[in-house]
Each structure stands twice: as structure tokens, then as C-alpha cells.
Design a protein around this motif. Structure first.
Motif, PDB file in Angstrom:
ATOM      1  N   ALA A  32       2.451   1.690  -3.370  1.00 57.78           N
ATOM      2  CA  ALA A  32       1.488   2.160  -4.367  1.00 57.78           C
ATOM      3  C   ALA A  32       1.312   3.676  -4.273  1.00 57.78           C
ATOM      4  O   ALA A  32       1.234   4.372  -5.301  1.00 57.78           O
ATOM      5  CB  ALA A  32       0.146   1.456  -4.171  1.00 57.78           C
ATOM      6  N   TYR A  33       1.258   4.201  -3.053  1.00 55.60           N
ATOM      7  CA  TYR A  33       1.120   5.642  -2.885  1.00 55.60           C
ATOM      8  C   TYR A  33       2.390   6.373  -3.294  1.00 55.60           C
ATOM      9  O   TYR A  33       2.339   7.449  -3.893  1.00 55.60           O
ATOM     10  CB  TYR A  33       0.743   5.971  -1.432  1.00 55.60           C
TER      11      TYR A  33
ATOM     12  N   ASP B 276       6.678   9.408   4.220  1.00 54.47           N
ATOM     13  CA  ASP B 276       5.595  10.406   4.201  1.00 54.47           C
ATOM     14  C   ASP B 276       5.803  11.361   3.027  1.00 54.47           C
ATOM     15  O   ASP B 276       4.874  11.673   2.276  1.00 54.47           O
ATOM     16  CB  ASP B 276       5.583  11.220   5.497  1.00 54.47           C
TER      17      ASP B 276
ATOM     18  N   ALA C  43       5.429   9.617  -0.437  1.00 52.64           N
ATOM     19  CA  ALA C  43       4.044   9.268  -0.740  1.00 52.64           C
ATOM     20  C   ALA C  43       3.138  10.490  -0.803  1.00 52.64           C
ATOM     21  O   ALA C  43       2.021  10.413  -1.325  1.00 52.64           O
ATOM     22  CB  ALA C  43       3.515   8.285   0.302  1.00 52.64           C
TER      23      ALA C  43
ATOM     24  N   LEU D 131      -3.175   6.171   5.913  1.00 51.08           N
ATOM     25  CA  LEU D 131      -3.481   4.991   5.091  1.00 51.08           C
ATOM     26  C   LEU D 131      -4.001   3.828   5.925  1.00 51.08           C
ATOM     27  O   LEU D 131      -4.703   2.962   5.420  1.00 51.08           O
ATOM     28  CB  LEU D 131      -2.231   4.531   4.326  1.00 51.08           C
TER      29      LEU D 131
ATOM     30  N   ILE E 269       1.781  11.933   1.771  1.00 54.16           N
ATOM     31  CA  ILE E 269       0.702  11.771   2.740  1.00 54.16           C
ATOM     32  C   ILE E 269       1.298  11.263   4.047  1.00 54.16           C
ATOM     33  O   ILE E 269       2.351  10.610   4.046  1.00 54.16           O
ATOM     34  CB  ILE E 269      -0.354  10.760   2.211  1.00 54.16           C
TER      35      ILE E 269
ATOM     36  N   TRP F  56       0.834  -1.206   0.000  1.00 59.49           N
ATOM     37  CA  TRP F  56       0.000   0.000   0.000  1.00 59.49           C
ATOM     38  C   TRP F  56       0.870   1.259   0.000  1.00 59.49           C
ATOM     39  O   TRP F  56       0.623   2.199  -0.748  1.00 59.49           O
ATOM     40  CB  TRP F  56      -0.915  -0.012   1.218  1.00 59.49           C
ATOM     41  N   ILE F  57       1.898   1.272   0.842  1.00 62.21           N
ATOM     42  CA  ILE F  57       2.796   2.432   0.873  1.00 62.21           C
ATOM     43  C   ILE F  57       3.495   2.588  -0.477  1.00 62.21           C
ATOM     44  O   ILE F  57       3.595   3.695  -1.027  1.00 62.21           O
ATOM     45  CB  ILE F  57       3.827   2.303   2.005  1.00 62.21           C
TER      46      ILE F  57
ATOM     47  N   LEU G 265       1.583   8.623   6.431  1.00 56.90           N
ATOM     48  CA  LEU G 265       1.292   7.201   6.244  1.00 56.90           C
ATOM     49  C   LEU G 265       0.253   6.663   7.220  1.00 56.90           C
ATOM     50  O   LEU G 265      -0.476   5.719   6.895  1.00 56.90           O
ATOM     51  CB  LEU G 265       2.580   6.372   6.377  1.00 56.90           C
TER      52      LEU G 265
ATOM     53  N   LYS H 137       2.460   6.292  -7.166  1.00 52.61           N
ATOM     54  CA  LYS H 137       1.479   7.227  -7.725  1.00 52.61           C
ATOM     55  C   LYS H 137       1.965   8.667  -7.595  1.00 52.61           C
ATOM     56  O   LYS H 137       1.901   9.451  -8.564  1.00 52.61           O
ATOM     57  CB  LYS H 137       0.140   7.063  -6.992  1.00 52.61           C
ATOM     58  N   ASN H 138       2.479   9.026  -6.425  1.00 56.64           N
ATOM     59  CA  ASN H 138       2.934  10.390  -6.192  1.00 56.64           C
ATOM     60  C   ASN H 138       4.161  10.719  -7.028  1.00 56.64           C
ATOM     61  O   ASN H 138       4.278  11.809  -7.596  1.00 56.64           O
ATOM     62  CB  ASN H 138       3.243  10.590  -4.710  1.00 56.64           C
TER      63      ASN H 138
END
Length: 246
Positions: free
Chosen positions: A53-54, A207, A210, A217, A212, A50-51, A214, A57-58
């Protein structure tokens, strides 16, 4: 709209399935109850995926080439297999990192093999690991680990697994604070300040990558695990009720 090629989809499925199949083999070799080890590994895998993936994407949004960012499927495999050396049983102890690397190299998984070795040794050159060497006891193994860690070039997969290993409990994803308190209670750690400083640094690093916090999430997990006693798996109000009956 992003259209994924069939070959890419198959490759993603392959590495995740390879990791899951290899863990099933390791679990079959384990003499005892592997449920907590398995749950921790699954939680580390999903957190890593999940991390990643973020982060991916970023970074793609900010012009980083796909080949230069994290692959969520690879991150999943690394998270799932980081503790595979524990298949030798509780006696593996801190040697599980070395054992895990050997297993994964034998299965042609060099990225996961490296994270299996490095996940235990975050902040290697800054944090005194004398207590680790004393616990291992085997001078040959200690030399092998230290020589490896002196020469290895850490990647973001290494840093990511170091982070998620310190967020993934068998009951779910925790804050670094809660997870590290659990580790200290069960194992004891010298120089807590140095360990925490490095772990908080890893979180800040991802952080930023990503884009965000974390913890956002895993908010539901964190709320739930914060209200749990990590050793019993019971909600804190249940634990208190139990103790009130003593």
C-alpha cells in the motif's frame, strides 16, 4: 478524492477471501498444532499488504501507472499463502515451496503460486543452496526446483514475499536481524553473511519504493518483538525471572 468502483472493491474482497478460505482448507489438512504456521502467515500477509500500500501510494504520486505497481490485495494473498505447502505437515520441510506452488496453480492463483516457490530462494544465483538440496534429498524434486529458479523472472511480489517472510514471526513483525537470528538458532544456515546481505538489500529496495524506512510502519510490533524471546513468546524480563528460579 479517489472513488473506487464496486467491481474493484469486490475483486479486492474476492482475492483476500479466496486466500483466507484456501488457508482454512490447508489448516484443516494439517496433522498437528498449526497455530504458529497460521500466525506467521497472517503476519506475512499484513506486512505484505501494508508495504504494498505504501509502495503503491508513493509510486502513484510519482507518476507510475496503477497497473505497474503493487496491488495490496494481491500482496496480502501472496503473503497469506506463501507457506501453504506446509499443510503436508512438518515432514514437508523445504519441499513446502514446491508443494505450495502446485496447490496454488491448481486453484488458478499464478502470482501467489510463483511467490510460494520463490520465497525460500532469495538471492538464488548468488547464495549457495547446497545445504537445501542435501536436506531435500529427492533428486527429482531438487532438479524441478533448480530448473524453475533458473528460468523464473522475479517480480516485485516475489521480492516482497521474500522480504516479509524474513520479518514475519508468529509473534509479530521483527527486524531482519531478530528474525534471521531466530531462523539461524532453529535451523542453522550456511554463509550467514550472504543471506543477510541479500535480505538487507531487499529492505533497502522497498524502503526506496515506499519512500519510508519500512521499520517505521511496524514500529510498535518491532519494539514488542525485540523485547521477546522468539521461541517461548515470553517477554525477556519474564524469561530471565524464570531462569533465575532454576
Amino acid at each position: 478524492m479517489i472513488i473506487l468502483s464496486l467491481a474493484f472493491i469486490i475483486s479486492v474482497m474476492d482475492i483476500k477471501k479466496q486466500a483466507e478460505d484456501l488457508f482454512l482448507w490447508a489448516k484443516s489438512q494439517y496433522d498437528g498444532d498449526a497455530s504458529k504456521w497460521e500466525a506467521h502467515s497472517i503476519n506475512a500477509a499484513r506486512a505484505a499488504e501494508w508495504i504494498a500500500a505504501y509502495v503503491q501510494k508513493n509510486q502513484l504520486k510519482n507518476g507510475v501507472e496503477a497497473a505497474q505497481t503493487l496491488d495490496p490485495a494481491q500482496a496480502y494473498a501472496c503473503g497469506y499463502l506463501h507457506d501453504i505447502g506446509r499443510y503436508k505437515g512438518p515432514g514437508a520441510g523445504l519441499l513446502h515451496a514446491l508443494i505450495g506452488r502446485e496447490v496454488l496453480m491448481a486453484h488458478d492463483m499464478p502470482v501467489a503460486a510463483q511467490t510460494a516457490m520463490t520465497h525460500t530462494y532469495y538471492g538464488y544465483k548468488e547464495i549457495d543452496r547446497t545445504e537445501f538440496w542435501d536436506e531435500i534429498g529427492d533428486e527429482t524434486a531438487v532438479k524441478q526446483i533448480r530448473d524453475y529458479m533458473e528460468k523464473v523472472e522475479l517480480t516485485d511480489y516475489d521480492r516482497l514475499i521474500q522480504l516479509v517472510d524474513n520479518m514475519a514471526h508468529h509473534s509479530g513483525i521483527m527486524t531482519i536481524n531478530d528474525r534471521f537470528c531466530d531462523i539461524v538458532v532453529r535451523h542453522g544456515v550456511r554463509d550467514v553473511q550472504a543471506h543477510l546481505k541479500h535480505l538487507f538489500g531487499l529492505k533497502a529496495y522497498f524502503d526506496e519504493k515506499a519512500g519510508i524506512n519500512l521499520y517505521e510502519l511496524f514500529k510498535d510490533d518491532i519494539i514488542r518483538t525485540t523485547m521477546m524471546d522468539p521461541n517461548s513468546g515470553k517477554m525477556i524480563h519474564q524469561v530471565r525471572k524464570y531462569h533465575d528460579q532454576d
